[in-house]
Design a protein around this motif. Sequence first.
Motif, PDB file in Angstrom:
ATOM      1  N   ARG A 294       0.766  -1.176  -0.069  1.00  0.00           N
ATOM      2  CA  ARG A 294       0.189   0.096  -0.080  1.00  0.00           C
ATOM      3  C   ARG A 294       0.711   1.306  -0.070  1.00  0.00           C
ATOM      4  O   ARG A 294       0.510   2.445  -0.748  1.00  0.00           O
ATOM      5  CB  ARG A 294      -1.033  -0.196   1.170  1.00  0.00           C
ATOM      6  CG  ARG A 294      -1.732  -1.083   1.370  1.00  0.00           C
ATOM      7  CD  ARG A 294      -2.924  -1.097   2.271  1.00  0.00           C
ATOM      8  NE  ARG A 294      -4.082  -1.671   2.236  1.00  0.00           N
ATOM      9  CZ  ARG A 294      -3.986  -3.246   2.649  1.00  0.00           C
ATOM     10  NH1 ARG A 294      -2.925  -3.898   3.214  1.00  0.00           N
ATOM     11  NH2 ARG A 294      -4.999  -3.996   2.252  1.00  0.00           N
ATOM     12  N   VAL A 295       2.010   1.206   0.774  1.00  0.00           N
ATOM     13  CA  VAL A 295       2.968   2.256   0.540  1.00  0.00           C
ATOM     14  C   VAL A 295       4.497   1.693   0.453  1.00  0.00           C
ATOM     15  O   VAL A 295       4.591   0.588   1.272  1.00  0.00           O
ATOM     16  CB  VAL A 295       3.043   2.944   2.176  1.00  0.00           C
ATOM     17  CG1 VAL A 295       3.961   4.193   1.957  1.00  0.00           C
ATOM     18  CG2 VAL A 295       1.570   3.513   2.054  1.00  0.00           C
ATOM     19  N   GLU A 296       5.313   2.119  -0.178  1.00  0.00           N
ATOM     20  CA  GLU A 296       6.556   1.501  -0.550  1.00  0.00           C
ATOM     21  C   GLU A 296       7.427   2.704  -0.917  1.00  0.00           C
ATOM     22  O   GLU A 296       7.312   3.226  -2.091  1.00  0.00           O
ATOM     23  CB  GLU A 296       6.535   0.479  -1.366  1.00  0.00           C
ATOM     24  CG  GLU A 296       7.716  -0.252  -1.522  1.00  0.00           C
ATOM     25  CD  GLU A 296       7.908  -1.124  -0.136  1.00  0.00           C
ATOM     26  OE1 GLU A 296       9.059  -1.039   0.557  1.00  0.00           O
ATOM     27  OE2 GLU A 296       7.224  -2.257  -0.022  1.00  0.00           O
ATOM     28  N   SER A 297       8.576   3.103  -0.462  1.00  0.00           N
ATOM     29  CA  SER A 297       9.773   4.072  -0.631  1.00  0.00           C
ATOM     30  C   SER A 297      10.218   3.669  -1.860  1.00  0.00           C
ATOM     31  O   SER A 297      10.440   4.181  -2.986  1.00  0.00           O
ATOM     32  CB  SER A 297      10.390   4.299   0.320  1.00  0.00           C
ATOM     33  OG  SER A 297       9.831   5.074   1.609  1.00  0.00           O
ATOM     34  N   SER A 298      10.896   2.233  -1.956  1.00  0.00           N
ATOM     35  CA  SER A 298      11.444   1.859  -3.086  1.00  0.00           C
ATOM     36  C   SER A 298      11.238   0.306  -3.264  1.00  0.00           C
ATOM     37  O   SER A 298      10.911  -0.010  -4.371  1.00  0.00           O
ATOM     38  CB  SER A 298      12.841   2.128  -3.068  1.00  0.00           C
ATOM     39  OG  SER A 298      13.592   1.695  -1.850  1.00  0.00           O
ATOM     40  N   GLY A 299      11.508  -0.305  -2.310  1.00  0.00           N
ATOM     41  CA  GLY A 299      11.445  -1.981  -2.455  1.00  0.00           C
ATOM     42  C   GLY A 299      12.664  -2.808  -2.790  1.00  0.00           C
ATOM     43  O   GLY A 299      13.020  -2.752  -3.811  1.00  0.00           O
ATOM     44  N   MET A 300      13.187  -3.092  -1.509  1.00  0.00           N
ATOM     45  CA  MET A 300      14.407  -3.837  -1.670  1.00  0.00           C
ATOM     46  C   MET A 300      14.240  -5.141  -2.252  1.00  0.00           C
ATOM     47  O   MET A 300      15.035  -5.401  -3.028  1.00  0.00           O
ATOM     48  CB  MET A 300      15.108  -3.986  -0.070  1.00  0.00           C
ATOM     49  CG  MET A 300      15.306  -2.721   0.711  1.00  0.00           C
ATOM     50  SD  MET A 300      17.130  -2.246  -0.099  1.00  0.00           S
ATOM     51  CE  MET A 300      18.249  -3.360   0.523  1.00  0.00           C
ATOM     52  N   ALA A 301      12.937  -5.981  -2.300  1.00  0.00           N
ATOM     53  CA  ALA A 301      12.659  -7.239  -2.769  1.00  0.00           C
ATOM     54  C   ALA A 301      12.578  -6.977  -4.379  1.00  0.00           C
ATOM     55  O   ALA A 301      13.045  -7.779  -4.938  1.00  0.00           O
ATOM     56  CB  ALA A 301      11.388  -7.791  -2.108  1.00  0.00           C
ATOM     57  N   ILE A 302      11.864  -5.918  -4.569  1.00  0.00           N
ATOM     58  CA  ILE A 302      12.010  -5.527  -6.270  1.00  0.00           C
ATOM     59  C   ILE A 302      13.420  -5.097  -6.661  1.00  0.00           C
ATOM     60  O   ILE A 302      13.791  -5.934  -7.798  1.00  0.00           O
ATOM     61  CB  ILE A 302      11.033  -4.340  -6.287  1.00  0.00           C
ATOM     62  CG1 ILE A 302       9.717  -4.686  -6.008  1.00  0.00           C
ATOM     63  CG2 ILE A 302      11.310  -3.975  -7.834  1.00  0.00           C
ATOM     64  CD1 ILE A 302       8.696  -3.294  -6.120  1.00  0.00           C
TER      65      ILE A 302
END
Length: 318
Positions: free
Chosen positions: A227-235
């Motif tokens: 719902r909220v994500e600054s960047s996403g390390m998993a991505i």
Amino acid sequence: MSGGNVYDRRIRDGLPGQGWAVDVVEAADAAGAASVLGQTPDDALVLIDGLVAGWAPDAVEETARRARLMLLAHMVAAAFPDATDAAIDAERRVLAAAHAVIVPSRWTAEELARRGLVETGRVRIAPPGVDPADVAGPPCGDGRLLCVGVIAPHKGQDTLLAALAQLPDRDWSCALVGSGEPFPEFAAEIARRSGAFDGRVRLTGVLDDTALAEQYRRVALLVAPSRVESSGMAIAEARARGLPVVAARTGGIPDALASGGGLLVRPGDPAALADALSAWMTDPALRARLRREALAARSTLPRWATTVATIAHSLETA
């Protein structure tokens, strides 16, 4: 381990190679954070994680008056719908006190400015890097899905389960990797709902680097329903392996997937996510295109050395 912790440790381990002497002090709670900050020498250069800073805003403000204090803001608490007034106020205070604020994405910088929390001139953007990784696959099946992140409302695992419930006749399995400790009631509900899928959904808990790498190797698709994500390390980890992604169009995720290899859907919308997953599972041409794009995107990803160098430059100019 959270993405923010991984980021912090990469910076800690990388700065000595940039000529910096690093004295690392960890704090487990508000009292510990206040004690550490209180012992900081005058005119010292302090780099502090935003979450830890938010535990002790009084101590942050006092330290910033006599030392150069820089903040690593991995997220924008005010953007979370369930953030408390106390957390939002603490964030506002520590952001105002910091001499400079380092963020992981353009979206985070723009969100801080949009909310009037930090003026643009005090923000430095240092996107998280990736390590070189072997290409994922070939997948054991196109319906093998992976979702990585703390089991928490903002990560949207409930949206993912609701979407999967709309695909009973598709051939899929899904691993949910991440800690359930920070949000135990939510995690318990996710575990309860996962049980209704007759073993097709597995909650693995936290995995070490080797086990997590094996998960990435065995799946066909990463799902990031935040719902909220600054960047996403998993991505970023999926991108390093050429693994396609289906993700929510929120925060810094669109920027992370700008070079292709992903599908974006409305956040918090199980029907939209189910449609995207169904398209992935049933359309060979779509899968082939996303895999080609994901593989091509590997060469565009920043490395951790670049992230560390960016932060080292920010420290020099603080």
